[in-house]
Design an enzyme around this catalytic site. Structure first.
Site, short mmCIF file in Angstrom:
data_model
loop_
_atom_site.label_atom_id
_atom_site.label_comp_id
_atom_site.label_asym_id
_atom_site.label_seq_id
_atom_site.Cartn_x
_atom_site.Cartn_y
_atom_site.Cartn_z
N TYR A 106 0.83 -1.21 0.00
CA TYR A 106 0.00 0.00 0.00
C TYR A 106 0.86 1.26 0.00
CZ TYR A 106 -2.98 3.77 1.66
OH TYR A 106 -3.62 4.97 1.79
N ARG A 113 1.37 7.06 -6.66
CA ARG A 113 0.23 7.97 -6.81
C ARG A 113 0.63 9.40 -6.45
NH1 ARG A 113 -5.20 7.04 -3.29
NH2 ARG A 113 -3.60 6.88 -1.67
N TYR A 163 -0.40 13.36 5.97
CA TYR A 163 0.04 12.40 6.98
C TYR A 163 1.56 12.49 7.12
CZ TYR A 163 -4.35 9.54 6.96
OH TYR A 163 -5.63 9.08 7.07
N ARG A 176 -11.28 13.52 1.84
CA ARG A 176 -12.21 12.69 2.63
C ARG A 176 -13.56 12.52 1.96
NH1 ARG A 176 -8.77 9.99 5.73
NH2 ARG A 176 -7.28 11.41 6.70
N GLU A 286 -13.78 -0.38 7.16
CA GLU A 286 -13.74 0.89 6.43
C GLU A 286 -15.08 1.03 5.72
OE1 GLU A 286 -10.04 1.69 4.31
OE2 GLU A 286 -11.18 2.50 2.63
C1 3EB Z 1 -7.28 6.48 5.81
O1 3EB Z 1 -8.13 7.29 6.15
C2 3EB Z 1 -7.78 5.08 5.65
O2 3EB Z 1 -5.28 5.56 -0.05
O3 3EB Z 1 -6.92 6.09 -1.38
C3 3EB Z 1 -9.21 5.47 2.98
C4 3EB Z 1 -9.61 5.99 1.75
C5 3EB Z 1 -7.90 5.05 3.13
C6 3EB Z 1 -8.73 6.08 0.68
C7 3EB Z 1 -6.47 5.78 -0.26
C8 3EB Z 1 -7.02 5.13 2.06
C9 3EB Z 1 -7.43 5.65 0.84
O4 3EB Z 1 -6.08 6.76 5.67
C10 3EB Z 1 -7.40 4.45 4.39
#
Ligand code: 3EB
Length: 292
Positions: A106, A113, A163, A176, A286
C-alpha cells in the site's frame, strides 16, 4: 450472513460490473463489457460521466507503474473532456504484503500515486483503497464534464495528503469526500473512512470502538458545519446516505458490522459488505458511501 439486501460473502474481487451500485449512477452497469479501450485503459461514457478501469499487473514493486498509469488517466480524462475526477477506487492485491524493496504494498502504491499528483494541478479526489483477492492493482475512476467538485476534509482527521512519514514515504493522495454540484442537485461521494483520529489508528483490536470512531468520522465529514467551511451550502447525517459499502477485514466480523451499519444508517440506506484487507494492518473496518 442473512442481509436482506444481498450481502457479499466472497473475498472482494474487482467489482467492475458494480459501478452503478458504487456510485448510484445509472448507465455504467456493464461498462466493463461494452466500454472502449485505449492502451490499457477501458472506458465508457454515460450521463456526462466518464468511467475508466485499468489493471496494474502483479509485480514485485508498484510505485513506477502506478505513477505511469495515473499520468495516462490524467491525460485521458483531459483529452476526453472530463477534467474533474469525482471518485477513485483501488483494489490492491497483497495490500499489507511487502515489495521486493521491503516496503508495504500500500505504501509503495501511495509513492507512485503521490508522484503522479506532484506532476499536475489536479485537486485531491475522493477515493477508497482496500485489499483485493486478485493479484495486482485494479483501479476504477469516475470523472465528470462539470468542474463543480468541492474536495471536503474531516476536522477530526489530518488531511491524508499531509500524513507524517510514520505512515509511509509519501502520503496518500485523496480527499475525505467530494461534493459534486450538478443540474439536478448535488452528490456527495464519501471516501473510504476508517477509525483514524488525527493521523493515528484509534481503537486497534477493538471492533466496536473502530465502528463508533468510523461513524463519528462520517458524521463529521457530511455535517452542515463541515460542508459550510468548504463553501458548500448543504448538510447531511448518516440517514441521508443512499448506499454505503463496508469493507471488513475479518469474515467473522461481517455480521456485527452489518448490524452496526444498519443501526447507524437506518432503513433508507442500502448496505453492502465485502470482506477485504485494509490499508493499515490494524484497521478492521472501512466504510464508503454516496448521498444523492
Ligand atoms: C485512511 O483514512 C484510511 O489511499 O486512497 C481510505 C480511503 C484510506 C482512501 C487511499 C485510504 C485511501 O487513511 C485508508
Amino acid at each position: 450472513m442473512t442481509g436482506s439486501r444481498g450481502v457479499a460473502l466472497d473475498d472482494l474481487v474487482l467489482p467492475s460490473a458494480d459501478l452503478g451500485v458504487h456510485t448510484g449512477l445509472a448507465g455504467f452497469g456493464d461498462a466493463w463489457l461494452t466500454g472502449r479501450s485505449e492502451g490499457r485503459l477501458r472506458y465508457a461514457e454515460a450521463d456526462g460521466f466518464l468511467y475508466v478501469s485499468a489493471v496494474v499487473p502483479p509485480s514485485v514493486r508498484y510505485a513506477e507503474a502506478v505513477r505511469a498509469l495515473y499520468a495516462e488517466l490524467f491525460a485521458l480524462t483531459r483529452r476526453m473532456g472530463y477534467p474533474t475526477i469525482c471518485r477513485l477506487w483501488h483494489y490492491i492485491g497483497h495490500i499489507n504484503g511487502t515489495t521486493a524493496d521491503g516496503l508495504e504494498t500500500y505504501r509503495d502504491f501511495c509513492v507512485g500515486r503521490a508522484l503522479a499528483f506532484e506532476e499536475v494541478s489536479t485537486a485531491m479526489p475522493p477515493a477508497s483503497a482496500v485489499g483485493s483477492a486478485h493479484e495486482g492493482i485494479g483501479l476504477f475512476l469516475l470523472a465528470t464534464r462539470s468542474g463543480g467538485l468541492t474536495a471536503i476534509e474531516n476536522p477530526l482527521q489530518v488531511p491524508a495528503y499531509r500524513y507524517p512519514r510514520d505512515h509511509g514515504p509519501k502520503p496518500p493522495s485523496f480527499a475525505r469526500a467530494g461534493y459534486l454540484r450538478h443540474a439536478s442537485g448535488g452528490t456527495l461521494f464519501l471516501s473510504g473512512t476508517a477509525s483514524i483520529v488525527g493521523h493515528e489508528t484509534a481503537c486497534p483490536g477493538d471492533l466496536d470502538g473502530q465502528l463508533a470512531t468510523t461513524f463519528a468520522n462520517v458524521e463529521a465529514v457530511v455535517h452542515e458545519r463541515n460542508l459550510a467551511r468548504h463553501g458548500v451550502a448543504a448538510g447531511f447525517g448518516l440517514a441521508d446516505f443512499d448506499r454505503v459499502t463496508a469493507y471488513v477485514r475479518h469474515a467473522a466480523d461481517l455480521a456485527a458490522v452489518e448490524s452496526a451499519c444498519r443501526a447507524a444508517f437506518g432503513a433508507g440506506t442500502a448496505v453492502r459488505l465485502h470482506r477485504a484487507d485494509l490499508c493499515r494492518a490494524d484497521l478492521l473496518v472501512e466504510v464508503e458511501g454516496v448521498i444523492r
